[in-house]
Design a protein around this motif. Structure first.
Motif, PDB file in Angstrom:
ATOM      1  N   SER A   1       0.830  -1.200   0.000  1.00  0.00           N
ATOM      2  CA  SER A   1       0.000   0.000   0.000  1.00  0.00           C
ATOM      3  C   SER A   1       0.867   1.253   0.000  1.00  0.00           C
ATOM      4  O   SER A   1       0.614   2.209  -0.741  1.00  0.00           O
ATOM      5  N   LEU A   2       1.910   1.232   0.814  1.00  0.00           N
ATOM      6  CA  LEU A   2       2.834   2.364   0.884  1.00  0.00           C
ATOM      7  C   LEU A   2       3.573   2.544  -0.444  1.00  0.00           C
ATOM      8  O   LEU A   2       3.712   3.669  -0.947  1.00  0.00           O
ATOM      9  N   LEU A   3       4.017   1.445  -1.034  1.00  0.00           N
ATOM     10  CA  LEU A   3       4.685   1.526  -2.333  1.00  0.00           C
ATOM     11  C   LEU A   3       3.757   2.095  -3.406  1.00  0.00           C
ATOM     12  O   LEU A   3       4.188   2.870  -4.263  1.00  0.00           O
ATOM     13  N   SER A   4       2.482   1.715  -3.354  1.00  0.00           N
ATOM     14  CA  SER A   4       1.541   2.227  -4.353  1.00  0.00           C
ATOM     15  C   SER A   4       1.359   3.734  -4.209  1.00  0.00           C
ATOM     16  O   SER A   4       1.163   4.440  -5.199  1.00  0.00           O
ATOM     17  N   SER A   5       1.433   4.236  -2.978  1.00  0.00           N
ATOM     18  CA  SER A   5       1.344   5.682  -2.757  1.00  0.00           C
ATOM     19  C   SER A   5       2.546   6.404  -3.346  1.00  0.00           C
ATOM     20  O   SER A   5       2.424   7.488  -3.913  1.00  0.00           O
ATOM     21  N   LEU A   6       3.714   5.793  -3.209  1.00  0.00           N
ATOM     22  CA  LEU A   6       4.951   6.427  -3.653  1.00  0.00           C
ATOM     23  C   LEU A   6       5.147   6.341  -5.162  1.00  0.00           C
ATOM     24  O   LEU A   6       5.589   7.314  -5.788  1.00  0.00           O
ATOM     25  N   TYR A   7       4.825   5.185  -5.754  1.00  0.00           N
ATOM     26  CA  TYR A   7       5.251   4.935  -7.135  1.00  0.00           C
ATOM     27  C   TYR A   7       4.112   4.774  -8.137  1.00  0.00           C
ATOM     28  O   TYR A   7       4.372   4.714  -9.337  1.00  0.00           O
ATOM     29  N   VAL A   8       2.885   4.691  -7.683  1.00  0.00           N
ATOM     30  CA  VAL A   8       1.743   4.705  -8.599  1.00  0.00           C
ATOM     31  C   VAL A   8       0.988   6.029  -8.461  1.00  0.00           C
ATOM     32  O   VAL A   8       0.802   6.763  -9.427  1.00  0.00           O
ATOM     33  N   LEU A   9       0.584   6.342  -7.251  1.00  0.00           N
ATOM     34  CA  LEU A   9      -0.017   7.649  -6.994  1.00  0.00           C
ATOM     35  C   LEU A   9       1.003   8.774  -7.204  1.00  0.00           C
ATOM     36  O   LEU A   9       0.655   9.880  -7.596  1.00  0.00           O
ATOM     37  N   ASN A  10       2.280   8.481  -6.925  1.00  0.00           N
ATOM     38  CA  ASN A  10       3.369   9.463  -7.015  1.00  0.00           C
ATOM     39  C   ASN A  10       3.176  10.610  -6.015  1.00  0.00           C
ATOM     40  O   ASN A  10       3.317  11.797  -6.361  1.00  0.00           O
ATOM     41  N   ALA A  11       2.856  10.243  -4.780  1.00  0.00           N
ATOM     42  CA  ALA A  11       2.672  11.242  -3.735  1.00  0.00           C
ATOM     43  C   ALA A  11       3.974  11.985  -3.465  1.00  0.00           C
ATOM     44  O   ALA A  11       5.058  11.393  -3.451  1.00  0.00           O
ATOM     45  N   GLU A  12       3.859  13.288  -3.263  1.00  0.00           N
ATOM     46  CA  GLU A  12       5.035  14.089  -2.938  1.00  0.00           C
ATOM     47  C   GLU A  12       5.635  13.660  -1.613  1.00  0.00           C
ATOM     48  O   GLU A  12       6.850  13.568  -1.467  1.00  0.00           O
TER      49      GLU A  12
ATOM     50  N   VAL B   1       4.519  10.967   2.001  1.00  0.00           N
ATOM     51  CA  VAL B   1       3.573  10.073   2.672  1.00  0.00           C
ATOM     52  C   VAL B   1       3.799  10.200   4.176  1.00  0.00           C
ATOM     53  O   VAL B   1       4.894   9.931   4.673  1.00  0.00           O
ATOM     54  N   TYR B   2       2.764  10.622   4.890  1.00  0.00           N
ATOM     55  CA  TYR B   2       2.830  10.790   6.338  1.00  0.00           C
ATOM     56  C   TYR B   2       2.007   9.689   6.999  1.00  0.00           C
ATOM     57  O   TYR B   2       0.810   9.534   6.721  1.00  0.00           O
ATOM     58  N   ILE B   3       2.667   8.937   7.869  1.00  0.00           N
ATOM     59  CA  ILE B   3       2.007   7.868   8.613  1.00  0.00           C
ATOM     60  C   ILE B   3       1.778   8.366  10.031  1.00  0.00           C
ATOM     61  O   ILE B   3       2.731   8.610  10.787  1.00  0.00           O
ATOM     62  N   HIS B   4       0.523   8.546  10.395  1.00  0.00           N
ATOM     63  CA  HIS B   4       0.182   9.064  11.714  1.00  0.00           C
ATOM     64  C   HIS B   4      -0.157   7.913  12.647  1.00  0.00           C
ATOM     65  O   HIS B   4      -0.943   7.025  12.293  1.00  0.00           O
ATOM     66  N   GLY B   5       0.412   7.920  13.840  1.00  0.00           N
ATOM     67  CA  GLY B   5       0.096   6.853  14.778  1.00  0.00           C
ATOM     68  C   GLY B   5       0.650   7.113  16.167  1.00  0.00           C
ATOM     69  O   GLY B   5       1.519   7.966  16.351  1.00  0.00           O
TER      70      GLY B   5
END
Length: 253
Positions: free
Chosen positions: A8-19, A21-25
């Motif tokens: 899921s994280l990889l898809s955000s970085l390399y498919v969505l191409n997010a500037e 990614v912030y993981i809140h927890g």
């Protein structure tokens, strides 16, 4: 961090191409997959207290209520894209969606009293989103014991009153449950018999931006070897993400 969450994280970085990614927890992810990605220059863990109450009403029954509330709060403050851990992006967001205050997608279950419900597991919003402000105000009527009332029913009721503040994109995500995916742009989508196995009106490569598995997690995403050995549609989606990431990941770490 599971392999599915890593995908899921990889898809955000390399498919969505997010500037970014912030993981809140309230605690940092752990495990080998987190160690593989934690030093990525576009991944940031943000420590955040778990909210114990909403407008003085304690969060007791369902911990998911905290996420429902926080995603709206954070998008109002910063703007951007929220996604659950069980979402894989298959295409980047087209520019025309960025012009709207907020973008969301209906869910498929029939709910009786409400014509529609919204699945907020993928959510786009501008900083200061007016729609999400009204959504947060709805938490003055918070039902801790009811997992879906505030999470998926009330977003639709807010839309009924403020339809000009929310753009409904039925191709934003496809929700999959119990191994079946339900495209909400097809006729009779609320019928459980209408799914990716029974309709030709769903091609994941072109018809949606993201695929969202609500329950259970696909067996294909148990680990990388299981994914490589699988030949299902779910495996094809996972491999699509992995291939997109493979040739770029090392250069960014």
């Amino acid at each position: 961090m599971s392999f599915f969450a890593y995908l899921s994280l990889l898809s955000s970085l390399y498919v969505l191409n997010a500037e970014m990614v912030y993981i809140h927890g309230n605690f940092e992810p752990q495990g080998k997959y987190w160690e593989m990605i934690r030093n990525h220059k576009r991944v940031v863990f943000v420590w955040r207290d778990f909210p114990e109450a909403v407008f003085s009403e304690p969060i007791v029954k369902f911990a998911s209520h905290a996420s429902d509330y926080l995603r709206a709060f954070l998008l109002i403050r910063y703007g951007g894209i929220y996604m659950d851990w069980d979402v894989l992006w298959v295409r980047p967001i087209p520019d025309h969606l960025r012009r709207y205050d907020t973008v969301a997608c209906p869910d498929f279950p029939a709910t009786g009293a409400f014509p529609d419900v919204f699945n907020m597991g993928v959510l786009l919003a501008a900083k200061g989103s007016y729609y999400l402000r009204f959504f947060l105000e709805s938490y003055h009527h918070y039902l801790d014991y009811h997992w879906s009332y505030n999470a998926i029913h009330i977003p639709y009721k807010v839309y009924e009153k403020h339809a000009d503040l929310l753009y409904v994109d039925r191709h934003l995500q496809v929700i999959c449950a119990r191994g079946l995916c339900h495209p909400v742009w097809v006729q009779d989508f609320k019928n459980d018999e209408v799914n990716h196995l029974t309709t030709a009106s769903f091609d994941w490569k072109f018809d949606t931006l993201a695929v969202h598995w609500t329950y259970p997690d696909p067996e294909e995403f148990e680990d990388e070897q299981t994914l490589e050995d699988s030949i299902s549609m779910f495996a094809a989606i996972g491999k699509h993400v992995l291939r997109k990431a493979e040739h770029l990941l090392k250069t960014e770490l």
